[in-house]
Scaffold this active site. Structure first.
Site, PDB file in Angstrom:
ATOM      1  CD  GLU A 185      -2.815  -3.082  -2.474  1.00  0.00           C
ATOM      2  OE1 GLU A 185      -2.016  -3.529  -1.624  1.00  0.00           O
ATOM      3  OE2 GLU A 185      -2.827  -3.458  -3.667  1.00  0.00           O
ATOM      4  CD  GLU A 226       1.326  -7.907  -2.945  1.00  0.00           C
ATOM      5  OE1 GLU A 226       0.891  -7.948  -4.102  1.00  0.00           O
ATOM      6  OE2 GLU A 226       1.058  -6.992  -2.133  1.00  0.00           O
TER       7      GLU A 226
END
Length: 258
Positions: free
Chosen positions: A143, A240
């Protein structure tokens, strides 16, 4: 229709961690993700998932000493043995929780002169981890993270992640597209998704710039959700973000997608 997963490291955080599973299910979520499961026994977490009919969609490999500020070890020279141990530990949890994907955090660059060596270590470790996960039909994720929220993180741009995918060629290696990070670093989110769709293994969301609910801030998420549907994205979208108050009070954005 997009499938949304509640990130239990951030949502429902007014309750103890194990109570958040029930709160997420009651709110209408079908999946959950979180940073790390390792403070709890796999069987204990599996019981919570089964009790509330939830799918575990993602968690991270052990990140090193997170409390001391480490943010992953995959790119850190000298930590290769520790990284391999972390892969084994994560696989144990993934199998117990029927979790199909794991994220390997790269770590922080402490000296820019070390970046070339860090990249070598990163590629070596990712190759090892991808092949180890493939033995269990699991997907490995990397990521890019924005440099404002996490200064010094080794990988910041989607193009960097997808270049690594192309270089390694491991079939179960994918890039995580966190639209919060991508908006801060590069913007042009629709074009970014279209360009890299084939290599995207998971998506996360939060409002920009303050990382609150996705209906707050500068990103038009309903437009992007429709785009993902049109493009046939069938993965999960991890929520998130940091709720501004009680998580349930901020879920108005979720009502039409529930």
């Amino acid at each position: 229709m997009p499938r949304f997963a509640a990130n239990l490291s951030m949502l429902f955080n007014d309750a103890p961690f194990l109570e958040r599973f029930g709160r997420a299910a009651a709110a209408g979520f079908k999946g959950v993700e979180y940073l790390f499961p390792y403070d709890f026994a796999p069987a204990e977490l599996a019981e919570r998932l089964a009790e509330h009919g939830l799918s575990q969609v993602l968690f991270n490999l052990p990140p090193g000493d997170f409390a001391a500020g480490e943010r992953g070890i995959a790119a850190l020279p000298g930590r290769e043995a520790e990284f391999r141990e972390s892969v084994d530990r994560a696989v144990e949890y993934a199998r117990a929780l029927d979790c199909p994907r794991l994220h390997a955090m790269a770590g922080l660059v402490s000296d820019e002169r070390e970046r070339p060596r860090m990249r070598e270590v990163y590629l070596e470790n990712l190759r090892y981890a991808a092949r180890r996960l493939a033995e269990h039909d699991l997907t490995l994720l990397i990521e890019p993270i924005n440099s404002r929220s996490m200064p010094g993180y080794f990988i910041n741009y989607q193009a960097e992640g997808h270049a690594i995918l192309a270089e390694l060629g491991e079939p179960n290696l994918r890039v995580q597209l966190d639209l919060f990070h991508a908006q801060i670093m590069e913007g042009d989110l629709a074009a970014c998704f279209r360009r890299f769709q084939a290599g995207i293994g998971h998506i996360q969301i939060a409002g920009v710039p303050d990382r609150h609910e996705p209906d707050l801030g500068e990103v038009n998420y309903p437009y992007l959700f429709a785009l993902l549907d049109e493009a046939g994205y069938d993965g999960w979208i991890g929520c998130e973000y940091n709720p501004r108050g009680l998580t349930e009070d901020g879920l108005g954005w979720f009502a039409s997608w529930r």
